[in-house]
Design a protein around this motif. Structure first.
Motif, PDB file in Angstrom:
ATOM      1  N   GLY A 121       0.891  -1.245  -0.042  1.00 52.66           N
ATOM      2  CA  GLY A 121      -0.099  -0.104  -0.035  1.00 52.66           C
ATOM      3  C   GLY A 121       0.648   1.187  -0.089  1.00 52.66           C
ATOM      4  O   GLY A 121       2.035   1.232  -0.242  1.00 52.66           O
ATOM      5  N   CYS A 122       0.055   2.479   0.061  1.00 51.44           N
ATOM      6  CA  CYS A 122       0.802   3.598  -0.143  1.00 51.44           C
ATOM      7  C   CYS A 122       0.978   4.274   1.397  1.00 51.44           C
ATOM      8  O   CYS A 122      -0.137   4.206   2.443  1.00 51.44           O
ATOM      9  CB  CYS A 122       0.042   4.660  -0.653  1.00 51.44           C
ATOM     10  SG  CYS A 122       0.562   6.425  -0.605  1.00 51.44           S
ATOM     11  N   MET A 123       2.132   4.320   1.993  1.00 51.90           N
ATOM     12  CA  MET A 123       2.457   4.881   3.448  1.00 51.90           C
ATOM     13  C   MET A 123       1.777   6.180   3.685  1.00 51.90           C
ATOM     14  O   MET A 123       1.268   6.249   4.955  1.00 51.90           O
ATOM     15  CB  MET A 123       3.987   5.033   3.700  1.00 51.90           C
ATOM     16  CG  MET A 123       4.345   5.263   4.993  1.00 51.90           C
ATOM     17  SD  MET A 123       6.184   5.365   5.003  1.00 51.90           S
ATOM     18  CE  MET A 123       6.431   6.432   6.497  1.00 51.90           C
ATOM     19  N   ALA A 124       1.487   7.034   2.689  1.00 52.16           N
ATOM     20  CA  ALA A 124       0.739   8.210   3.210  1.00 52.16           C
ATOM     21  C   ALA A 124      -0.452   8.179   3.143  1.00 52.16           C
ATOM     22  O   ALA A 124      -1.238   8.525   4.138  1.00 52.16           O
ATOM     23  CB  ALA A 124       1.208   9.300   2.106  1.00 52.16           C
ATOM     24  N   ALA A 125      -1.100   7.256   2.147  1.00 52.50           N
ATOM     25  CA  ALA A 125      -2.495   7.036   2.197  1.00 52.50           C
ATOM     26  C   ALA A 125      -3.022   6.287   3.565  1.00 52.50           C
ATOM     27  O   ALA A 125      -3.952   6.544   4.238  1.00 52.50           O
ATOM     28  CB  ALA A 125      -2.879   6.356   1.130  1.00 52.50           C
ATOM     29  N   GLU A 126      -2.044   5.133   3.835  1.00 48.19           N
ATOM     30  CA  GLU A 126      -2.332   4.735   5.086  1.00 48.19           C
ATOM     31  C   GLU A 126      -2.394   5.372   6.214  1.00 48.19           C
ATOM     32  O   GLU A 126      -2.925   4.983   7.227  1.00 48.19           O
ATOM     33  CB  GLU A 126      -1.707   3.172   5.276  1.00 48.19           C
ATOM     34  CG  GLU A 126      -1.771   2.379   3.933  1.00 48.19           C
ATOM     35  CD  GLU A 126      -3.337   2.018   3.693  1.00 48.19           C
ATOM     36  OE1 GLU A 126      -4.303   1.751   4.690  1.00 48.19           O
ATOM     37  OE2 GLU A 126      -3.863   2.048   2.524  1.00 48.19           O
ATOM     38  N   THR A 171      -9.477   8.616  -5.109  1.00 46.18           N
ATOM     39  CA  THR A 171     -10.556   7.637  -4.491  1.00 46.18           C
ATOM     40  C   THR A 171     -10.081   6.296  -4.892  1.00 46.18           C
ATOM     41  O   THR A 171      -9.879   5.337  -3.939  1.00 46.18           O
ATOM     42  CB  THR A 171     -11.954   8.164  -4.540  1.00 46.18           C
ATOM     43  OG1 THR A 171     -12.295   9.343  -3.998  1.00 46.18           O
ATOM     44  CG2 THR A 171     -12.608   6.802  -3.859  1.00 46.18           C
ATOM     45  N   THR A 172      -9.813   6.196  -6.122  1.00 48.03           N
ATOM     46  CA  THR A 172      -9.292   4.965  -6.659  1.00 48.03           C
ATOM     47  C   THR A 172      -7.965   4.664  -5.963  1.00 48.03           C
ATOM     48  O   THR A 172      -7.829   3.161  -5.787  1.00 48.03           O
ATOM     49  CB  THR A 172      -9.144   4.817  -8.465  1.00 48.03           C
ATOM     50  OG1 THR A 172     -10.812   5.302  -8.653  1.00 48.03           O
ATOM     51  CG2 THR A 172      -8.998   3.639  -8.835  1.00 48.03           C
ATOM     52  N   LEU A 173      -7.080   5.446  -6.166  1.00 50.54           N
ATOM     53  CA  LEU A 173      -5.946   5.307  -5.715  1.00 50.54           C
ATOM     54  C   LEU A 173      -5.770   4.449  -4.077  1.00 50.54           C
ATOM     55  O   LEU A 173      -4.933   3.883  -3.750  1.00 50.54           O
ATOM     56  CB  LEU A 173      -4.840   6.465  -5.743  1.00 50.54           C
ATOM     57  CG  LEU A 173      -4.505   6.849  -7.444  1.00 50.54           C
ATOM     58  CD1 LEU A 173      -3.894   8.179  -7.147  1.00 50.54           C
ATOM     59  CD2 LEU A 173      -3.561   5.635  -7.762  1.00 50.54           C
ATOM     60  N   GLN A 174      -6.664   5.315  -3.307  1.00 54.14           N
ATOM     61  CA  GLN A 174      -6.698   5.008  -2.132  1.00 54.14           C
ATOM     62  C   GLN A 174      -7.373   3.635  -1.797  1.00 54.14           C
ATOM     63  O   GLN A 174      -6.909   2.639  -0.850  1.00 54.14           O
ATOM     64  CB  GLN A 174      -7.544   6.166  -1.277  1.00 54.14           C
ATOM     65  CG  GLN A 174      -6.856   7.135  -1.102  1.00 54.14           C
ATOM     66  CD  GLN A 174      -7.804   8.400  -0.436  1.00 54.14           C
ATOM     67  OE1 GLN A 174      -8.940   8.157   0.013  1.00 54.14           O
ATOM     68  NE2 GLN A 174      -7.152   9.680  -0.575  1.00 54.14           N
ATOM     69  N   GLY A 175      -8.309   3.317  -2.650  1.00 53.89           N
ATOM     70  CA  GLY A 175      -8.786   2.058  -2.593  1.00 53.89           C
ATOM     71  C   GLY A 175      -7.651   0.998  -3.175  1.00 53.89           C
ATOM     72  O   GLY A 175      -7.515  -0.115  -2.349  1.00 53.89           O
ATOM     73  N   LEU A 176      -7.055   1.120  -4.039  1.00 56.06           N
ATOM     74  CA  LEU A 176      -6.214   0.350  -4.492  1.00 56.06           C
ATOM     75  C   LEU A 176      -4.939   0.164  -3.264  1.00 56.06           C
ATOM     76  O   LEU A 176      -4.336  -0.893  -3.156  1.00 56.06           O
ATOM     77  CB  LEU A 176      -4.906   0.913  -5.679  1.00 56.06           C
ATOM     78  CG  LEU A 176      -5.871   0.885  -6.922  1.00 56.06           C
ATOM     79  CD1 LEU A 176      -5.063   1.572  -8.034  1.00 56.06           C
ATOM     80  CD2 LEU A 176      -6.406  -0.616  -7.367  1.00 56.06           C
ATOM     81  N   SER A 177      -4.363   1.123  -2.602  1.00 57.47           N
ATOM     82  CA  SER A 177      -3.767   0.954  -1.231  1.00 57.47           C
ATOM     83  C   SER A 177      -4.036   0.020  -0.261  1.00 57.47           C
ATOM     84  O   SER A 177      -3.549  -0.620   0.186  1.00 57.47           O
ATOM     85  CB  SER A 177      -3.451   2.498  -0.985  1.00 57.47           C
ATOM     86  OG  SER A 177      -2.661   2.458   0.335  1.00 57.47           O
ATOM     87  N   ALA A 178      -5.470   0.551   0.005  1.00 62.29           N
ATOM     88  CA  ALA A 178      -5.950  -0.300   1.165  1.00 62.29           C
ATOM     89  C   ALA A 178      -6.372  -1.770   0.740  1.00 62.29           C
ATOM     90  O   ALA A 178      -6.222  -2.718   1.563  1.00 62.29           O
ATOM     91  CB  ALA A 178      -7.582   0.330   1.221  1.00 62.29           C
TER      92      ALA A 178
END
Length: 212
Positions: A121-126, A171-178
């Protein structure tokens, strides 16, 4: 238990009586170690005790070097964004079609978020999910900056709907990260990214047809 032989003495100036010098702590190396731990474990799950063990220092030394846990996280985020974050500025370039560039961005994200088996995942998004408000605000600042960059890029060709389209992409990027964080495999995540890119492209084409 061994004891010092009776009658033995050491002169005050002898080398053997000198106190060993304290090891110099490398703050930058410590940031790299902590960055991987924050990425792997998440901000809330990573405690001070685990951090100091990994850095091989005591808690007062950690506070002296970084201020507090959030201060260390801030430095880790800066390194992550500089070295390992999604390179949107190299993907969203003026010479590319909007749909093509966004699709490529999503596919790059799917690959990046599943590159490591443990740091997914993305460290910033998480980090935006952290309970600590200071850490959450730090992570949100980086995500907000990315969202602004994406919106500005979209506005070049779709000024009327740039905000809405950027919200969709972010929102899609955050969903991919999660999803990567939850353990979704790289092929499955790439498939989702590909579908999202096709949906974005289809939406743009539909809008063009209606406009004409």
């Amino acid at each position: 238990m061994s004891q010092k032989p009776a009658g033995s003495t050491r002169s005050k100036g002898s080398p053997s009586s000198a106190r060993p010098s304290r090891r110099q702590f490398d703050r930058e190396a410590g940031v790299l170690i902590a960055k991987d731990l924050f990425h792997e474990r998440g901000y809330d799950a990573l405690g001070i005790s685990e951090l100091v063990r990994a850095l091989d220092i005591n808690p007062p030394s950690l506070y002296a070097a970084y201020g507090n846990k959030a201060g260390l996280f801030e430095r880790c985020l800066a390194v992550y964004v500089e070295e390992a974050n999604l390179p949107a500025d190299r993907i969203l370039t003026p010479d590319r079609r909007l749909g093509e560039a966004i699709s490529d961005l999503l596919l790059h994200a799917a690959a990046l978020y599943t590159r490591s088996k443990s740091r997914r995942g993305c460290m910033a998004a998480e980090g935006m999910r952290a309970d600590d408000p200071q850490a959450r605000a730090m992570a949100s600042a980086y995500v907000d900056a990315s969202a602004t960059f994406i919106e500005h890029y979209i506005s070049r060709t779709e000024p009327q709907r740039a905000r809405e389209l950027a919200d969709y992409v972010v929102t899609t990027l955050q969903g991919l990260s999660a999803s990567a964080r939850a353990g979704l495999s790289r092929p499955r995540l790439a498939s989702v990214a590909r579908l999202a890119g096709e949906a974005f492209e289809t939406f743009l084409n539909t809008r063009s047809t209606r406009a004409s």
